[in-house]
Scaffold this motif. Structure first.
Motif, short mmCIF file in Angstrom:
data_model
loop_
_atom_site.label_atom_id
_atom_site.label_comp_id
_atom_site.label_asym_id
_atom_site.label_seq_id
_atom_site.Cartn_x
_atom_site.Cartn_y
_atom_site.Cartn_z
N LEU A 236 0.83 -1.20 0.00
CA LEU A 236 0.00 0.00 0.00
C LEU A 236 0.87 1.26 0.00
N VAL A 237 1.91 1.26 0.81
CA VAL A 237 2.83 2.39 0.86
C VAL A 237 3.45 2.64 -0.52
N ASP A 238 3.88 1.56 -1.17
CA ASP A 238 4.49 1.70 -2.49
C ASP A 238 3.50 2.27 -3.50
N SER A 239 2.24 1.81 -3.44
CA SER A 239 1.25 2.28 -4.40
C SER A 239 0.89 3.74 -4.16
N MET A 240 0.78 4.16 -2.90
CA MET A 240 0.48 5.56 -2.61
C MET A 240 1.61 6.46 -3.07
N SER A 241 2.84 6.04 -2.78
CA SER A 241 4.00 6.84 -3.18
C SER A 241 4.05 6.97 -4.70
N ALA A 242 3.74 5.89 -5.42
CA ALA A 242 3.75 5.91 -6.87
C ALA A 242 2.70 6.85 -7.44
N ARG A 243 1.60 7.03 -6.73
CA ARG A 243 0.53 7.92 -7.19
C ARG A 243 0.80 9.37 -6.85
N GLY A 244 1.82 9.62 -6.05
CA GLY A 244 2.18 10.99 -5.73
C GLY A 244 1.76 11.46 -4.35
N VAL A 245 1.32 10.55 -3.49
CA VAL A 245 0.97 10.92 -2.12
C VAL A 245 2.23 11.35 -1.37
N LYS A 246 2.18 12.50 -0.71
CA LYS A 246 3.32 13.02 0.03
C LYS A 246 3.08 13.10 1.53
N HIS A 247 1.84 13.00 1.96
CA HIS A 247 1.51 13.17 3.38
C HIS A 247 0.67 11.99 3.82
N TRP A 248 1.20 11.19 4.75
CA TRP A 248 0.54 9.95 5.15
C TRP A 248 0.72 9.73 6.64
N ALA A 249 -0.34 9.23 7.26
CA ALA A 249 -0.29 8.85 8.67
C ALA A 249 -0.75 7.42 8.83
N LEU A 250 -0.01 6.65 9.61
CA LEU A 250 -0.38 5.28 9.98
C LEU A 250 -0.99 5.34 11.37
N GLN A 251 -2.25 4.88 11.47
CA GLN A 251 -2.98 4.97 12.73
C GLN A 251 -3.19 3.57 13.30
N GLU A 252 -2.84 3.41 14.56
CA GLU A 252 -3.02 2.12 15.22
C GLU A 252 -4.51 1.83 15.39
N CYS A 253 -4.91 0.62 15.02
CA CYS A 253 -6.31 0.23 15.16
C CYS A 253 -6.69 0.17 16.63
N ARG A 254 -7.83 0.78 16.97
CA ARG A 254 -8.27 0.85 18.36
C ARG A 254 -9.40 -0.13 18.66
N GLU A 255 -9.62 -1.09 17.77
CA GLU A 255 -10.69 -2.05 18.01
C GLU A 255 -10.39 -2.88 19.26
N GLN A 256 -11.41 -3.07 20.08
CA GLN A 256 -11.23 -3.80 21.33
C GLN A 256 -10.72 -5.21 21.07
N GLY A 257 -9.75 -5.62 21.86
CA GLY A 257 -9.22 -6.97 21.74
C GLY A 257 -7.94 -7.05 20.92
N ARG A 258 -7.62 -6.01 20.18
CA ARG A 258 -6.38 -6.03 19.41
C ARG A 258 -5.26 -5.44 20.25
N GLY A 259 -4.12 -6.10 20.27
CA GLY A 259 -2.99 -5.62 21.04
C GLY A 259 -2.30 -4.44 20.38
N ARG A 260 -1.35 -3.88 21.09
CA ARG A 260 -0.59 -2.76 20.57
C ARG A 260 0.33 -3.22 19.44
N ILE A 261 0.58 -2.34 18.51
CA ILE A 261 1.53 -2.62 17.43
C ILE A 261 2.94 -2.48 17.97
N ASP A 262 3.78 -3.46 17.68
CA ASP A 262 5.18 -3.42 18.07
C ASP A 262 5.95 -2.72 16.95
N GLU A 263 6.36 -1.49 17.21
CA GLU A 263 7.06 -0.71 16.19
C GLU A 263 8.36 -1.36 15.76
N ASP A 264 8.97 -2.14 16.65
CA ASP A 264 10.24 -2.79 16.32
C ASP A 264 10.06 -3.84 15.22
N GLU A 265 8.82 -4.30 15.00
CA GLU A 265 8.57 -5.29 13.96
C GLU A 265 8.21 -4.64 12.62
#
Length: 221
Positions: free
Chosen positions: A174-203
């Motif tokens: 998805l990142v590659d496709s957005m960059s190819a289309r010319g997207v310059k401003h992007w935010a990755l948002q952690e899903c807040r749905e109940q039951g999902r653990g935190r995202i490990d940034e190191d991975e």
């Protein structure tokens, strides 16, 4: 006018660089599992804040607030949104819009009135239906993105993600496709749905996520 389900009178985070009020509009055709405002989904539900009340509040806050954000739900679901936006714009406010881009023609009509757009890009196209719960939900989003990019209006594309939603390799595609289309401003948002653990940034390969973007941020849920 429009069906307003709720209003936040002051925010400094929903419209970059501005102090703003947020209007949450009723109705959305999609059923994303992680929706943060599920009460706003039914399209036929009546709003709980009268438009006269909204306008009176905004008249009182002229000179104190910089802008007004139309959010949801999906604000472009309501056909009378352009009229409401024009009325708020005429008060001297800058206008922000949060949208999933599912009505590209309506978004195109609105763009001349907008000062900023927050556009959700949920996944690569083949994964959209599994996230939104609706067939053909990716249809039109690419057109909406192209319209925003060509308009000159300030914007941010946002993706809500967790590895339980779709694999990290799909996120990189998805990142590659957005960059190819010319997207310059992007935010990755952690899903807040109940039951999902935190995202490990190191991975995550953060340099790859940042590559190609002028601005990138990772928002915790």
């Amino acid at each position: 006018m429009i069906r307003v389900a709720g209003m936040t009178p002051l925010t400094s985070i929903d419209f970059p660089g501005r102090l703003a009020a947020v209007l949450f509009l009723q109705g959305c055709p999609w059923r994303c599992s992680y929706c943060h405002n599920p009460d706003l989904l039914p399209a036929r539900a009546q709003g709980s804040v009268a438009w006269d009340t909204v306008e009176a509040f905004l008249q009182r806050r002229r000179g104190l607030l910089d802008g007004v954000v139309f959010s949801g739900g999906e604000p472009t679901l309501q056909a009378t949104l352009p009229e409401a936006v024009a009325r708020v714009k005429a008060m001297g406010y800058q206008i922000g819009l949060h949208t999933g881009g599912m009505y590209p023609a309506r978004l195109q009509q609105l763009l001349p009135l907008l000062d900023w757009v927050g556009l959700d890009i949920k996944a690569t196209s083949e994964l959209y239906d599994g996230i939104t719960g609706r067939r053909g939900s990716a249809h039109g989003v690419g057109q909406a993105l192209d319209s925003v990019l060509s308009s000159g209006v300030a914007y941010e594309c946002r993706t809500t993600w967790h590895p339980d939603l779709f694999p990290v390799q799909a996120l990189y595609r998805l990142v590659d496709s957005m960059s190819a289309r010319g997207v310059k401003h992007w935010a990755l948002q952690e899903c807040r749905e109940q039951g999902r653990g935190r995202i490990d940034e190191d991975e995550l390969d953060m340099p790859r996520l940042r590559a190609g973007f002028s601005s990138f941020c990772f928002r915790r849920g």
